[in-house]
Scaffold this active site. Structure first.
Site, PDB file in Angstrom:
ATOM      1  N   ALA A 133      43.361 -28.382  80.230  1.00  0.00           N
ATOM      2  CA  ALA A 133      43.443 -30.365  80.550  1.00  0.00           C
ATOM      3  C   ALA A 133      44.285 -30.562  81.861  1.00  0.00           C
ATOM      4  CB  ALA A 133      44.109 -29.875  79.315  1.00  0.00           C
ATOM      5  N   CYS A 177      64.356 -20.069  90.271  1.00  0.00           N
ATOM      6  CA  CYS A 177      64.549 -20.778  88.883  1.00  0.00           C
ATOM      7  C   CYS A 177      63.807 -19.653  87.296  1.00  0.00           C
ATOM      8  CB  CYS A 177      64.414 -22.394  88.984  1.00  0.00           C
ATOM      9  SG  CYS A 177      62.725 -22.280  88.809  1.00  0.00           S
ATOM     10  N   ARG A 188      51.918 -30.028  86.796  1.00  0.00           N
ATOM     11  CA  ARG A 188      51.570 -31.177  87.341  1.00  0.00           C
ATOM     12  C   ARG A 188      53.015 -32.667  87.250  1.00  0.00           C
ATOM     13  NH1 ARG A 188      50.883 -33.211  92.104  1.00  0.00           N
ATOM     14  NH2 ARG A 188      50.467 -35.360  92.074  1.00  0.00           N
ATOM     15  N   GLU A 222      69.385  -9.593 114.337  1.00  0.00           N
ATOM     16  CA  GLU A 222      68.058 -10.084 114.772  1.00  0.00           C
ATOM     17  C   GLU A 222      66.814  -8.964 116.019  1.00  0.00           C
ATOM     18  OE1 GLU A 222      71.246 -12.482 117.308  1.00  0.00           O
ATOM     19  OE2 GLU A 222      69.801 -14.023 116.257  1.00  0.00           O
TER      20      GLU A 222
HETATM   21  C1  LIG Z   1      53.134 -23.787  92.257  1.00  0.00           C
HETATM   22  C2  LIG Z   1      52.357 -24.646  91.899  1.00  0.00           C
HETATM   23  C3  LIG Z   1      51.105 -23.697  92.099  1.00  0.00           C
HETATM   24  C4  LIG Z   1      49.954 -24.313  92.108  1.00  0.00           C
HETATM   25  N1  LIG Z   1      48.676 -23.417  92.153  1.00  0.00           N
HETATM   26  C5  LIG Z   1      47.574 -23.612  91.969  1.00  0.00           C
HETATM   27  C6  LIG Z   1      46.262 -22.905  92.533  1.00  0.00           C
HETATM   28  O1  LIG Z   1      46.015 -21.767  93.128  1.00  0.00           O
HETATM   29  N2  LIG Z   1      45.405 -23.306  92.003  1.00  0.00           N
HETATM   30  C7  LIG Z   1      45.526 -24.218  91.220  1.00  0.00           C
HETATM   31  O2  LIG Z   1      43.803 -24.906  90.365  1.00  0.00           O
HETATM   32  N3  LIG Z   1      46.214 -24.525  90.483  1.00  0.00           N
HETATM   33  C8  LIG Z   1      47.178 -24.510  90.916  1.00  0.00           C
HETATM   34  N4  LIG Z   1      48.020 -25.336  90.491  1.00  0.00           N
HETATM   35  C9  LIG Z   1      48.355 -26.919  89.786  1.00  0.00           C
HETATM   36  C10 LIG Z   1      48.137 -26.560  88.606  1.00  0.00           C
HETATM   37  O3  LIG Z   1      47.435 -25.575  88.036  1.00  0.00           O
HETATM   38  C11 LIG Z   1      48.111 -28.164  87.814  1.00  0.00           C
HETATM   39  O4  LIG Z   1      48.655 -28.567  88.103  1.00  0.00           O
HETATM   40  C12 LIG Z   1      48.274 -27.646  86.208  1.00  0.00           C
HETATM   41  O5  LIG Z   1      47.079 -26.509  85.394  1.00  0.00           O
HETATM   42  C13 LIG Z   1      48.200 -28.509  84.965  1.00  0.00           C
HETATM   43  O6  LIG Z   1      48.974 -28.181  84.168  1.00  0.00           O
HETATM   44  P1  LIG Z   1      49.536 -28.674  83.501  1.00  0.00           P
HETATM   45  O7  LIG Z   1      49.625 -28.202  81.818  1.00  0.00           O
HETATM   46  O8  LIG Z   1      51.186 -27.994  83.696  1.00  0.00           O
HETATM   47  O9  LIG Z   1      49.250 -29.721  83.483  1.00  0.00           O
HETATM   48  P2  LIG Z   1      50.960 -31.005  83.299  1.00  0.00           P
HETATM   49  O10 LIG Z   1      51.501 -31.651  84.310  1.00  0.00           O
HETATM   50  O11 LIG Z   1      51.163 -30.657  82.126  1.00  0.00           O
HETATM   51  O12 LIG Z   1      49.919 -32.612  83.166  1.00  0.00           O
HETATM   52  C14 LIG Z   1      48.497 -33.177  84.369  1.00  0.00           C
HETATM   53  C15 LIG Z   1      47.269 -33.897  83.513  1.00  0.00           C
HETATM   54  O13 LIG Z   1      46.741 -33.456  82.407  1.00  0.00           O
HETATM   55  C16 LIG Z   1      46.890 -34.432  81.680  1.00  0.00           C
HETATM   56  N5  LIG Z   1      46.200 -33.503  80.725  1.00  0.00           N
HETATM   57  C17 LIG Z   1      46.938 -32.350  79.548  1.00  0.00           C
HETATM   58  N6  LIG Z   1      46.799 -31.895  78.274  1.00  0.00           N
HETATM   59  C18 LIG Z   1      45.568 -33.410  78.306  1.00  0.00           C
HETATM   60  C19 LIG Z   1      45.140 -33.575  77.287  1.00  0.00           C
HETATM   61  N7  LIG Z   1      44.555 -32.534  76.234  1.00  0.00           N
HETATM   62  N8  LIG Z   1      44.145 -34.084  77.240  1.00  0.00           N
HETATM   63  C20 LIG Z   1      44.108 -34.800  78.135  1.00  0.00           C
HETATM   64  N9  LIG Z   1      45.017 -35.050  79.334  1.00  0.00           N
HETATM   65  C21 LIG Z   1      45.419 -33.976  79.269  1.00  0.00           C
HETATM   66  C22 LIG Z   1      48.423 -35.140  81.791  1.00  0.00           C
HETATM   67  O14 LIG Z   1      48.550 -36.065  81.098  1.00  0.00           O
HETATM   68  C23 LIG Z   1      48.415 -35.016  83.130  1.00  0.00           C
HETATM   69  O15 LIG Z   1      47.640 -35.900  83.500  1.00  0.00           O
HETATM   70  C24 LIG Z   1      49.892 -25.125  90.871  1.00  0.00           C
HETATM   71  C25 LIG Z   1      51.035 -25.860  90.884  1.00  0.00           C
HETATM   72  C26 LIG Z   1      51.974 -26.017  91.412  1.00  0.00           C
HETATM   73  C27 LIG Z   1      53.191 -26.068  90.334  1.00  0.00           C
HETATM   74  S1  FES Z   2      63.025 -23.613  92.356  1.00  0.00           S
HETATM   75 FE1  FES Z   2      62.085 -22.941  93.347  1.00  0.00          FE
HETATM   76  S2  FES Z   2      60.340 -22.449  91.779  1.00  0.00           S
HETATM   77 FE2  FES Z   2      62.433 -23.835  90.514  1.00  0.00          FE
END
Ligand SMILES: Cc1cc2nc3c(=O)[nH]c(=O)nc-3n(C[C@H](O)[C@H](O)[C@H](O)COP(=O)(O)OP(=O)(O)OC[C@H]3O[C@@H](n4cnc5c(N)ncnc54)[C@H](O)[C@@H]3O)c2cc1C
Ligand code: FES
Ligand code: FES
EC number: 1.17.1.4
Length: 1327
Positions: A351, A51, A265, A1259
């Site tokens: 965060a 995607c 997340r 295969e």
């Molecule tokens: C495919 C995939 C691979 C990943 N691989 C890794 C990896 O190798 N290593 C690793 O460590 N992690 C990994 N992760 C996890 C990912 O890094 C964390 O989920 C990510 O850092 C969350 O950040 P976000 O901005 O997307 O959070 P969001 O999903 O936007 O938020 C997560 C949480 O943080 C809270 N939040 C956000 N900002 C604030 C703020 N300023 N104050 C208070 N609360 C806040 C939100 O309310 C929520 O509860 C992976 C995730 C995926 C989907």
């Molecule tokens: S559909 Fe697999 S990473 Fe988005």
């Protein structure tokens, strides 16, 4: 605060405004809903990259435009206000492709094409940021893109045509480069081509890449002033504040609101964990949360900086601060390189990671061990109040932290390191790149000038439910002298004590996780000893303290007989749909336009491994608005029972379920979202019954399907009497998920009365037609099944696709409406079955000079809850049990075990990979026990010309010994073995191993009737030709080969021949497309039809030699010549009777050999493939480029099966590995660093009675993945030898990092061993 309710953004250069968008809509859903279907859904969890899109934004303060790749499946539509989104459709199209799209197509980088748009967009995003990337950057940009077909080599080659070799030095100032010739920096026009590593295909002229011609950032967006926004649906409220004050105000008003940043997340929680976030506040557009500052004593980072931005800032920080101050920054920088994938790093934030508080966070160990400080802010009566909280006090328990509900995390302060402080980060995961940690660590110590430890901070992830420090170890080491080996020994003891994991611990792998801690400590100890100049390290240790590094990969394809003087057949032309696929214009089932009244189907499946169904109550589900119906066994108008060979399956389980994931019913609703919601509300009452999950349990309980294929030859008892040695043993292999990138999908359209049009992503359209007709109780002639293309199949869509089509057809029958279903990745993995796990028990007899005289093999395979093709898989395994060796006296028996896991099914190789693994393990074991060289043993017993197999097939035109010899020579096997010995003696914790294996692969269906095919060829009056045949295009290039055959047989240009789709009303009673037989069976049928037509046109061609084909055709038409012909083919000569052991089983053999060399890290179990040489005898190839693609792709799929791909179940029968996060197929950086393909030149292919003397290749190469397994085994042997451990290596397949580490069986492993206590059950099991 006044909120706007209009979302404004640009999409592919066009302005878009949406009033009050639905906060629960992802960007992927949105772009697909408006017809931009080039962006695909592969997993929905950020793990596959299908995607991938690009998001551009403008930073007014910095006056800078940034471009990032992102996963549209996790990006909320509401988060893109003020941004420019570019999808695959925005960069080029079939008529005017972008240079990336064109080169990927021309370099054969797209097979099924489902991953392709994502691959293109990853490279595109890289080039938009840096038009002159280094080769390493070009390779790294794909760490978030999975491809299941190609084996990545052509994708990497394509990327490298845009790379500057000169820029491989990242510190060099990059000047824009003028590309010459093909666009590749080492293009032959620059006269510096290393021919060893160039393929022999024709030189290709690419379109020049001119970065200045890219779509610009819309000037109006540069002036756009974002304001607060509020959108809402009936379920969710979404706020977008644009500064910190607004955020704090909102958080006071909605204290329970969820902040959303990258959504990596929150998105997962919503989709997969059923967690509701009713009020969401998007914090990604708040400048204060994205700013940073280099302070005197450390780095202050805005809490919502993305991980990618933090990486950039850390690079700057390492230049800004003094060398002794940057230890922590360097460690973090190193660590973040392996944090998730490019796409995730680009959007996920500090965060988000901190609040998520995952036990395997890559960030938290560093924040803990550096004693960073978090700043929490809230509004206290209109004033902002901030409080600092040390990281060590921030988390208060599992999933808990010290924030008040109105507080947000504003910034993070990471202190500089001090003089004498040393900090290192470590991570071990299942797959080296793009994977979460199994265990990670950040280790920090401060030494005084006497090397005495002043302070230690050791933080470990993956050892508990949250990241933890190791206070006992820290206290122990403080005051001790670093470098003193006694201290190290004691420190290891303390750590072992400190981390007590139970055998049944969550996450499993208790022993392994403990060994990793000790492995990291060892690496850290010696690294610091060296860095602090405490002592010089011996070279054998020094070489092993870092992690295994990978160099830029290179590949060569040396093809045996290019083109052979043929006009079209044999030419290395691109896949016929390649350019459609690279531009996102190729249509898969989910991409077909919606039609009036269309509904969506979602399956209700069993939650129990074995149970009686007492009651099914859909009332609550049916009450949901938009739900149109629920259908179960009682609604089947025709026959509910079905099966391929034994009718032991039901479309909808009626009385009893036999595995978790078995289909019980179908919910049909207006949308997928409604259907999925309703599905969970169908109440099913079960009476649970005892269940069996593993092969071993099945053997214990005598649970088998009533069919045990066997094969005997010679006199086995006599054979065992005549030998000098008899050995017995066993070998065990695991399952493999197909992981085609397009999940199973079908679209059923009811037509007039009882007519049905079926679009299915199946390998088996005829069976789909037949089964739907039976399910509905109508004649097969009322059902037409069409297959345009399939996004990868590998056997997984041969039988299991029927489940989906039949279920939907029943819904469509009742509702008289079109119904479509595209399984989600987790549904597909739970429902559709996998490759069979095998247990092989063997007894072998040899003379003292190594001749095998007798062999008895018993295979036990885990068939799962229904029989499917388990007996056939066992039978094929039996026919492959001689591998490549002559054994005069044999007895082979297969036992398909009846268990209660998903029903296992066909998978590329169909039992042969497992048979090969077991036989080659047997040979290795035997060689070790006899103290002889395993390859000498192989060579002594290798089949020779004229010998007969156990099924009495005489081997003629037998070239395997010379294919094997060729690989032995080109790979310099013997020389490298010596070099490896040298390497191993100079490296304590790094070991290398090499393995060379031959394969033979018999090509023909053992069921004789299946060896037939039909074709239909029409010539229209303008001279254009339309061909149809019985095969399905699923990426393997079948249609391309068929076009080549037709074009040559009719002697017309290939661009005048077209192939629309497969349809059961064009070509009838087709066999499934499988078994490496597609090209031969269908090619012969197409050839037959074309030859009939060519014969009919011959008189006109002779009469009108100067006329165009169109004119010739018209003349024939006016003479009332039939310009349509039906072709048919049945394979000659074959017809084997297993009961009499008579007749010919296979039409011919595809043979090959490969040599792989690996390096393992014995402290962590990590590995890399240094080099692989493969030679295949593929006869006179119909298309060498496509065949090379099959060899590379098949091999890498085999490598996945042998190494990282591990299917795991919970003891309650539920599948644990339900998506790319938990199930790891190989990524672009898992392929051999040096990948050499040869096709065999010496075969007498004119003897092969196949189409144009070509050979089936789909295969066989998968089997060669075994070479990597056996090379790893050799490396483990070398590691054990160093510890005077010469006991035979017992290594179960796949050789995961855990298994590699444990098999090294050294002192650390023994020290860390966690024993199973009575009654303890493992957390997960392999079945
Ligand atoms: C495919 C995939 C691979 C990943 N691989 C890794 C990896 O190798 N290593 C690793 O460590 N992690 C990994 N992760 C996890 C990912 O890094 C964390 O989920 C990510 O850092 C969350 O950040 P976000 O901005 O997307 O959070 P969001 O999903 O936007 O938020 C997560 C949480 O943080 C809270 N939040 C956000 N900002 C604030 C703020 N300023 N104050 C208070 N609360 C806040 C939100 O309310 C929520 O509860 C992976 C995730 C995926 C989907
Ligand atoms: S559909 Fe697999 S990473 Fe988005
Ligand atoms: S071409 Fe990459 S998944 Fe098929």
């Amino acid at each position: 605060m006044t909120f706007g309710n209009k979302l404004r953004f640009y999409l592919n250069g066009t302005s878009v405004e949406i009033d009050n968008p639905d906060p629960d809509t992802t960007l992927l859903n949105y772009v697909r809903s408006i017809g931009l279907t080039g962006t695909k859904l592969g997993c929905g969890e950020g793990g596959c990259g299908a995607c991938t899109i690009m998001i551009s934004s403008y930073n007014q303060t910095l006056d800078k435009i940034s471009h990032i790749s992102a996963n549209a499946c996790l990006t909320p539509l509401c988060s893109i206000d003020g941004k420019h989104i570019i999808t695959i459709e925005g960069i080029g199209n079939v008529k005017n492709p972008h240079p990336i799209q064109e080169r990927l197509a021309l370099l054969h980088g797209s097979q099924c094409g489902f991953c392709t748009p994502g691959v293109v967009m990853s490279l595109y995003s890289l080039l938009r940021n840096n038009p002159n990337p280094s080769e390493e950057e070009a390779e790294e940009c794909f760490d978030g893109n999975l491809c299941r077909c190609t084996g990545y080599r052509p994708i990497l080659d394509t990327a490298k045509t845009f790379a500057c070799v000169e820029n491989n030095d990242p510190y060099k100032n990059h000047e824009p480069q003028e590309y010459v010739g093909c666009g590749k920096v080492d293009c032959c026009k620059l006269n510096n081509v290393d021919t060893t590593f160039n393929h022999n295909f024709s030189q290709i002229q690419f379109k020049k890449y001119d970065a200045t011609q890219e779509l610009i950032f819309p000037p109006s967006l540069m002036k756009y002033a974002p304001g607060p926004l509020h959108f809402h649906s009936s379920k969710t409220k979404w706020f977008r504040p644009v500064n910190l004050d607004q955020l704090l105000l909102l958080k006071t008003e909605y204290p329970n609101a969820t902040l959303v940043s990258g959504n990596t997340r929150v998105g997962i929680e919503t989709k997969f964990e059923n967690i509701k976030h009713d009020v969401q506040i998007y914090v990604g557009d708040i400048p204060e949360l994205k700013s940073w500052e280099f302070k005197e004593d450390g780095l202050s980072l805005g809490a919502n900086m993305t991980i990618a931005r933090v990486q950039d800032v850390l690079k700057e920080a390492c230049n800004y601060y003094k060398p002794h101050q940057i230890q922590i920054f360097e460690a973090l920088s190193e660590n973040l390189k392996r944090f998730a994938t490019n796409q995730i790093r680009n959007i996920s934030t500090l965060a988000g990671n901190i609040i998520d508080n995952s036990s395997t966070s890559d960030l938290i160990p560093l924040l803990l061990s550096s004693e960073s400080i978090f700043s929490l802010s809230s509004l206290q009566s209109t004033l902002k109040k901030s409080r600092p909280v040390p990281s060590v006090s921030f988390w208060t328990g599992y999933n808990q932290d010290c924030r008040a509900s109105s507080e947000i995390l504003e910034s993070i302060f990471i202190p500089c390191s001090n003089h004498g402080q040393y900090v290192r980060a470590y991570k071990q995961s299942k797959r080296h790149y793009g994977d979460r940690a199994i265990v990670n660590a950040v280790l920090s110590i401060s030494l005084d000038h006497n090397s005495q430890v002043q302070k230690a901070c050791f933080a470990f992830g993956g050892m508990n439910r949250a990241v933890v420090r190791a206070p006992n170890a820290e206290n122990f080491v403080e005051g001790k002298k670093w470098g003193d080996e006694n201290v190290l020994e004691q420190l290891i003891e303390v750590l072992c004590e400190e981390f007590q994991l139970s055998f049944s611990v969550i996450g499993g792998m208790a022993t392994y996780r403990k060994t990793l801690i000790i492995g990291f400590i060892n690496k850290f100890w010696y690294d610091v000893t060296k860095s602090a100049n405490i002592a010089a390290l011996s070279p054998d240790i020094e070489n092993s303290i870092g992690e295994i590094k990978r160099s830029i990969s290179k590949g060569s394809q040396t093809i045996g007989r290019p083109e052979e003087g043929n006009k079209i057949v044999g030419k290395a032309i691109s896949h016929e749909s390649a350019i459609k696929q690279t531009t996102g214009q190729a249509v898969y089932i989910d991409d077909m336009p919606r039609i009036e009244g269309e509904l969506c189907g979602v399956f209700v499946t069993s939650q129990k491994p074995h149970a009686k169904i007492l009651n099914i109550d859909p009332t609550q589900a049916l009450n949901i608005p938009g739900v149109k119906g629920f259908f179960s066994s009682k609604d089947v108008p025709g026959k509910n029972s079905w099966g391929i060979f034994i009718e032991d399956e039901e479309i909808f389980a009626s009385k009893e379920v036999f595995y978790v994931g078995q289909i019980i019913g179908l919910i049909v609703a207006e949308t997928k979202k409604i259907a999925q919601e309703a599905k969970d509300l169908v109440k099913i009452e079960y009476e649970e019954l005892p269940y069996i999950l593993t092969i071993e349990e099945a053997i214990e309980q005598n649970s088998y399907y009533p069919m045990t294929p066997q094969l005997a030859q010679g006199d086995i008892e006599k054979g065992f009497k005549e030998v000098d040695h008899i050995f017995e043993g066993e070998a065990r292999s695991g399952a493999q998920e197909h992981f085609y990138m397009e999940t199973n999908a079908a679209f059923i359209i009811p037509k007039e009365e009882e007519e049905f049009e079926v679009h299915s992503g199946t390998q088996n359209p005829t069976q789909t037609q037949r089964n739907i007709a039976e399910a509905l109780g109508i004649a097969a002639n009322k059902v037409t099944c069409r297959v345009k293309r399939v996004g990868g199949a590998f056997g997984g869509k041969e039988i299991k696709s029927l489940l989906i089509s039949m279920g939907l057809a029943i819904g469509a029958w009742h509702l008289k409406k079109p119904i479509r279903c595209v399984l989600d990745r987790n549904e597909d993995m739970i429902i559709t079955g996998q490759r069979h796990p095998f247990l092989g028990r063997w007894k072998i007899g040899l003379t003292k000079d190594g001749k095998i005289l007798a062999c008895e093999l018993k295979f036990y395979l885990n068939g799962g809850g229904t029989s499917d093709v388990s007996k056939e898989v066992a039978q094929v395994a039996i026919f492959a049990s001689d591998a490549s060796y002559y054994i005069p006296n044999v007895r082979f028996i297969g036992y398909p075990c009846k268990t209660n896991i998903h029903s296992n099914t066909a998978f590329r190789g169909f039992g042969q990979p497992q048979a090969l693994f077991i036989v080659e393990t047997m040979l290795n074991d035997v060689a070790e026990r006899m103290g002889i060289n395993a390859n000498e043993l192989r060579e002594k017993n290798l089949y020779m010309e004229g010998q007969k197999t156990p099924y009495n097939q005489k081997l003629e035109n037998w070239c395997l010994p010379s294919v094997y010899q060729q690989v032995k020579e080109t790979s310099e096997f013997e020389k490298r073995k010596k070099e490896i010995e040298e390497f191993n003696s100079n490296n304590k914790w790094r070991k290398r191993g090499i393995a060379l294996l031959p394969i033979k692969y018999g090509v023909s269906y053992s069921a004789l009737f299946m060896n037939q095919a039909g074709a239909l060829v029409h010539i229209y009056l303008d001279g254009s030709v339309l061909i149809s045949h019985g095969g399905v295009e699923m990426g393997q290039g079948l249609h391309t080969k068929m076009l080549q055959i037709a074009s040559e047989a009719l002697d017309v240009p290939i661009n005048t021949v077209h192939l629309m789709e497969y349809a059961t009303n064009l070509v009838i009673n087709s066999s499934p497309t499988s078994g490496s037989l597609g090209s031969d069976l269908n090619g012969n049928a197409v050839h037959n039809a074309c030859k009939i037509l060519a014969e009919r046109l011959k008189p006109y061609r002779e009469k009108m030699p100067d006329k165009s084909f169109g004119e010739i055709v018209k003349a024939a038409y006016h003479d009332r010549v039939n310009l349509s012909a039906n072709g048919f083919y049945k394979a000659p000569d074959i017809g084997y009777d297993i009961h009499k052991n008579e007749g010919q089983l296979f039409l011919y053999y595809t043979t090959g050999a490969a040599c792989s060399e690996v390096e393992i890290d014995t402290l962590t179990g990590d590995h890399t493939i240094l080099r692989t040489d493969i030679c295949m005898d593929i006869g006179r190839s119909l298309n060498y480029a496509i065949d090379v693609g099959q060899i590379e792709g098949g091999f890498i799929q085999g490598v996945g099966w042998c190494t990282n791909e591990q299917t795991l179940h919970f003891p309650n029968g539920n599948l644990y590995t339900t998506g790319p996060e938990k199930y790891k197929i190989p990524g672009a950086r898992d392929i051999p660093q040096d990948f050499r393909i040869y096709t065999y030149k010496g075969a007498k292919s004119s003897n092969i009675k196949s189409i144009h003397s070509s050979k089936g290749i789909g295969e066989p190469p998968l089997l060669l993945g075994n070479t990597v397994f056996f090379a790893i085994r050799e490396a483990i042997k070398a590691a054990r030898k160093c510890n005077n451990n010469n006991a035979p290596v017992v290594l179960r397949l796949p050789a995961t990092p855990e298994r590699i580490r444990i098999a090294c069986d050294d002192e650390i492993v023994r020290k860390c061993k966690v024993e199973k206590k009575d009654g303890e059950v493992p957390w997960v099991i392999e079945t």
